[in-house]
Design a protein around this motif. Structure first.
Motif, PDB file in Angstrom:
ATOM      1  N   MET A 273      38.336  80.653 -14.161  1.00 57.25           N
ATOM      2  CA  MET A 273      39.670  80.262 -13.499  1.00 57.25           C
ATOM      3  C   MET A 273      40.431  81.653 -13.607  1.00 57.25           C
ATOM      4  N   GLN A 274      41.396  81.961 -12.519  1.00 64.38           N
ATOM      5  CA  GLN A 274      42.246  83.177 -12.316  1.00 64.38           C
ATOM      6  C   GLN A 274      43.243  83.159 -13.086  1.00 64.38           C
ATOM      7  N   LEU A 275      43.607  81.830 -13.480  1.00 68.21           N
ATOM      8  CA  LEU A 275      44.872  82.141 -14.156  1.00 68.21           C
ATOM      9  C   LEU A 275      44.687  81.300 -15.603  1.00 68.21           C
ATOM     10  N   THR A 276      45.302  82.005 -16.490  1.00 63.42           N
ATOM     11  CA  THR A 276      45.153  81.061 -17.698  1.00 63.42           C
ATOM     12  C   THR A 276      46.507  81.321 -18.741  1.00 63.42           C
ATOM     13  N   LEU A 277      46.775  80.284 -19.430  1.00 61.19           N
ATOM     14  CA  LEU A 277      47.730  80.510 -20.528  1.00 61.19           C
ATOM     15  C   LEU A 277      49.182  80.721 -19.763  1.00 61.19           C
ATOM     16  N   ILE A 278      49.363  79.848 -18.872  1.00 61.68           N
ATOM     17  CA  ILE A 278      50.672  79.829 -18.024  1.00 61.68           C
ATOM     18  C   ILE A 278      51.193  78.425 -18.189  1.00 61.68           C
ATOM     19  N   ASN A 279      52.648  78.475 -18.181  1.00 60.89           N
ATOM     20  CA  ASN A 279      53.238  77.118 -18.359  1.00 60.89           C
ATOM     21  C   ASN A 279      52.721  76.048 -17.242  1.00 60.89           C
ATOM     22  N   SER A 280      53.133  74.957 -17.420  1.00 67.52           N
ATOM     23  CA  SER A 280      52.840  73.747 -16.377  1.00 67.52           C
ATOM     24  C   SER A 280      53.056  74.243 -15.014  1.00 67.52           C
ATOM     25  N   MET A 281      51.860  74.060 -14.337  1.00 69.21           N
ATOM     26  CA  MET A 281      52.039  74.613 -12.864  1.00 69.21           C
ATOM     27  C   MET A 281      50.980  73.958 -11.913  1.00 69.21           C
ATOM     28  N   THR A 282      51.036  73.928 -10.880  1.00 70.49           N
ATOM     29  CA  THR A 282      50.195  73.387  -9.810  1.00 70.49           C
ATOM     30  C   THR A 282      49.626  74.441  -8.874  1.00 70.49           C
ATOM     31  N   ILE A 283      48.237  74.527  -8.628  1.00 71.46           N
ATOM     32  CA  ILE A 283      47.806  75.350  -7.583  1.00 71.46           C
ATOM     33  C   ILE A 283      47.508  74.683  -6.251  1.00 71.46           C
ATOM     34  N   CYS A 284      47.757  75.346  -5.238  1.00 76.43           N
ATOM     35  CA  CYS A 284      47.388  74.988  -3.898  1.00 76.43           C
ATOM     36  C   CYS A 284      46.093  75.532  -3.504  1.00 76.43           C
TER      37      CYS A 284
ATOM     38  N   GLN B  26      53.994  70.064  16.709  1.00 77.97           N
ATOM     39  CA  GLN B  26      53.637  71.107  15.922  1.00 77.97           C
ATOM     40  C   GLN B  26      54.713  71.116  14.794  1.00 77.97           C
ATOM     41  N   LYS B  27      56.017  70.600  15.061  1.00 77.93           N
ATOM     42  CA  LYS B  27      57.023  70.634  13.961  1.00 77.93           C
ATOM     43  C   LYS B  27      56.569  69.790  12.815  1.00 77.93           C
ATOM     44  N   GLY B  28      55.895  68.524  13.086  1.00 77.74           N
ATOM     45  CA  GLY B  28      55.552  67.658  12.106  1.00 77.74           C
ATOM     46  C   GLY B  28      54.400  68.206  11.057  1.00 77.74           C
ATOM     47  N   ILE B  29      53.409  69.245  11.618  1.00 79.79           N
ATOM     48  CA  ILE B  29      52.411  69.561  10.621  1.00 79.79           C
ATOM     49  C   ILE B  29      52.993  70.962  10.201  1.00 79.79           C
ATOM     50  N   ASP B  30      53.953  71.494  10.784  1.00 81.49           N
ATOM     51  CA  ASP B  30      54.670  72.733  10.185  1.00 81.49           C
ATOM     52  C   ASP B  30      55.514  72.190   8.798  1.00 81.49           C
ATOM     53  N   ASP B  31      56.167  71.214   9.273  1.00 84.52           N
ATOM     54  CA  ASP B  31      57.047  70.528   7.951  1.00 84.52           C
ATOM     55  C   ASP B  31      56.018  70.192   6.833  1.00 84.52           C
ATOM     56  N   MET B  32      54.965  69.707   7.207  1.00 85.25           N
ATOM     57  CA  MET B  32      54.116  69.125   6.170  1.00 85.25           C
ATOM     58  C   MET B  32      53.299  70.148   5.361  1.00 85.25           C
ATOM     59  N   MET B  33      53.056  71.049   6.281  1.00 84.96           N
ATOM     60  CA  MET B  33      52.249  72.327   5.293  1.00 84.96           C
ATOM     61  C   MET B  33      53.350  73.058   4.736  1.00 84.96           C
ATOM     62  N   TYR B  34      54.393  73.331   5.027  1.00 83.85           N
ATOM     63  CA  TYR B  34      55.655  74.090   4.447  1.00 83.85           C
ATOM     64  C   TYR B  34      55.667  73.246   3.062  1.00 83.85           C
ATOM     65  N   SER B  35      55.910  71.975   2.963  1.00 81.03           N
ATOM     66  CA  SER B  35      56.104  71.047   2.014  1.00 81.03           C
ATOM     67  C   SER B  35      55.183  71.434   1.013  1.00 81.03           C
ATOM     68  N   SER B  36      53.927  71.330   1.391  1.00 83.15           N
ATOM     69  CA  SER B  36      52.823  71.370   0.370  1.00 83.15           C
ATOM     70  C   SER B  36      52.872  72.793  -0.212  1.00 83.15           C
ATOM     71  N   PHE B  37      53.035  73.808   0.481  1.00 84.03           N
ATOM     72  CA  PHE B  37      53.079  75.137  -0.247  1.00 84.03           C
ATOM     73  C   PHE B  37      54.318  75.156  -1.180  1.00 84.03           C
ATOM     74  N   LYS B  38      55.560  74.572  -0.624  1.00 85.84           N
ATOM     75  CA  LYS B  38      56.803  74.633  -1.410  1.00 85.84           C
ATOM     76  C   LYS B  38      56.771  74.054  -2.763  1.00 85.84           C
ATOM     77  N   ASN B  39      55.985  72.943  -2.870  1.00 81.15           N
ATOM     78  CA  ASN B  39      56.222  72.134  -4.055  1.00 81.15           C
ATOM     79  C   ASN B  39      55.055  72.606  -5.129  1.00 81.15           C
ATOM     80  N   ALA B  40      54.325  73.539  -4.699  1.00 80.54           N
ATOM     81  CA  ALA B  40      53.197  73.943  -5.673  1.00 80.54           C
ATOM     82  C   ALA B  40      53.686  75.272  -6.066  1.00 80.54           C
ATOM     83  N   THR B  41      53.059  76.054  -7.270  1.00 81.60           N
ATOM     84  CA  THR B  41      53.694  77.074  -7.908  1.00 81.60           C
ATOM     85  C   THR B  41      52.882  78.363  -7.119  1.00 81.60           C
ATOM     86  N   THR B  42      51.656  78.114  -6.821  1.00 83.78           N
ATOM     87  CA  THR B  42      51.003  79.052  -6.256  1.00 83.78           C
ATOM     88  C   THR B  42      49.904  78.801  -5.340  1.00 83.78           C
TER      89      THR B  42
END
Length: 402
Positions: free
Chosen positions: A203-214, A294-310
């Motif tokens: 694991m590249q990250l340990t001992l971090i508060n609750s989070m989601t990795i994309c 293109q806007k549809g896939i842009d919004d979907m990818m943006y939301s995926s990144f935005k909702n995850a911590t890293t």
């Protein structure tokens, strides 16, 4: 891109003027090599935050003709993700390189195959069929669970602010290109392999508060290459998917055993890999492209990144030292900019070393402290993997990493 008669954005063919794409920056003179390191990192941050011009093809080459602490000069390739994914870009770079010791011999890579090896026949057809049916049922259950989790993560499920995730806002999309610090850590690939062999995961990250990795995944389904000449020409483009991995947490930091966290994370990753969700997510992206363009896939990818911590992504490099235009390459790495996350991780293996690169939002994350914590965290994991890990040893490391 230009809209056609139906209002759909299409790529417009234009001419290429090399002088428009080659940039040679000017730094202050009379500085030490260590000072140039800081200027180089600042320059990387500046060009990473700067959007491409829509008047020319979306790529640039920056030649930094100043010595850093390790190399006499640096070449930077900046490419838009609209042209392809990291696998595409790095494949082109490898095609331009030769072996530093034997230029007539192609570069070789660690054996990597996505094709499962055939298991030997156990002589019992009934037991074998039962195992296959049980495995299929488990895969279907995993697929349903992971698909629902991914849909929630893409739409409404969002990580909370933390020490490595700044508070989101309605204007975050405008502020995608936020200033960041960039740091790299070099680890011995042999030591990483030792831990991976013992634990089955690193694991590249340990001992971090609750989070989601994309986690970004390469979706090219064919046998891996070991020779640079084996890289297929149709590998170009965007053929990647994403997977959300929640990191396990502990309520008692004082008693945390890093091996327990790694084992839990590995189990979660194995369940997700034992599913068909990768292809379904790819279908979702294709549907978004078909229905909203293109806007549809842009919004979907943006939301995926935005909702995850890293964000974490990795690539495999050659086993030998490379030479680019007959100049030996001492090291290389890549990173992703323009994503709505306060911290991202990229890694590449090359010449028996693992280069881990971290980009961190300026004025929010103490980059020097974070890098020192990463170094100590890996030592903590390595020591715990090969020694009897006492419950309270290294509490200062654990507290600081947290």
């Amino acid at each position: 891109m230009k809209r056609d008669k139906k209002g759909i954005l299409r790529w417009k063919k234009v001419g290429v003027r090399i002088q428009d794409h080659l940039i040679v920056p000017t730094f202050p003179t009379g500085l030490t090599r260590e000072s140039f390191d800081g200027h180089l990192r600042e320059y990387l941050s500046n060009i990473g935050c700067k959007k491409f011009s829509g008047e020319k093809p979306l790529w640039e080459v920056h030649l930094v003709k100043y010595p850093s602490s390790n190399v006499p000069c640096t070449v930077i390739f900046k490419c838009s993700h609209a042209l392809g994914d990291g696998y595409s870009f790095i494949s082109v770079f490898f095609k331009c390189c030769k072996r530093a010791d034997k230029s007539s011999t192609p570069l070789t890579f660690p054996r990597l195959s996505l094709v499962k090896t055939q298991q030997p026949y156990d002589g019992n057809r009934v037991i074998g069929l039962g195992k296959k049916l049980l495995g299929l049922m488990r895969k279907c259950m995993n697929t349903s669970y992971v698909l629902m989790e991914s849909l929630l993560r893409i739409t409404i499920l969002e990580d909370q602010p933390s020490a490595i995730r700044s508070k989101t806002s309605e204007n975050m999309k405008i502020e995608l290109f936020r200033p960041f610090n960039i740091h790299s850590v070099t680890l011995s690939l042999e030591r990483v392999k030792q831990v991976k062999t013992k634990l089955g995961a690193v694991m590249q990250l340990t001992l971090i508060n609750s989070m989601t990795i994309c986690v970004m995944l390469n979706m090219r389904i064919y046998k891996g290459f070991t020779n640079i000449e084996d890289i297929r020409e149709d590998a170009w483009g965007n053929h990647s998917s994403l997977l959300f991995i929640p990191l396990p947490t502990s309520t008692n930091v004082e008693e945390v055993n890093p091996l327990d966290l790694i084992s839990k994370a590995k189990d979660a990753m194995d369940r997700k890999k034992n599913s068909m969700v990768f292809y379904l997510i790819d279908s979702l992206l294709s549907t978004a492209m078909w229905t909203k363009g293109q806007k549809g896939i842009d919004d979907m990818m943006y939301s995926s990144f935005k909702n995850a911590t890293t964000l974490i992504t990795s690539l495999i490099g050659p086993k030998e030292q490379m030479a680019f235009l007959d100049h030996p390459v001492s090291s290389f790495y890549y990173f992703v900019s323009g994503v709505p996350q306060s911290i991202t991780f990229t890694s590449v293996s090359c010449m028996e070393q693992l280069k881990l690169v971290v980009t961190m939002e300026k004025s929010f994350i103490d980059s020097e402290l974070f890098i020192s914590c990463m170094d100590e965290a890996f030592e903590n994991i390595f020591r715990a993997a090969f020694e009897n890990y006492p419950g309270r040893e290294g509490n200062e490391i654990k507290k600081k990493s947290n």
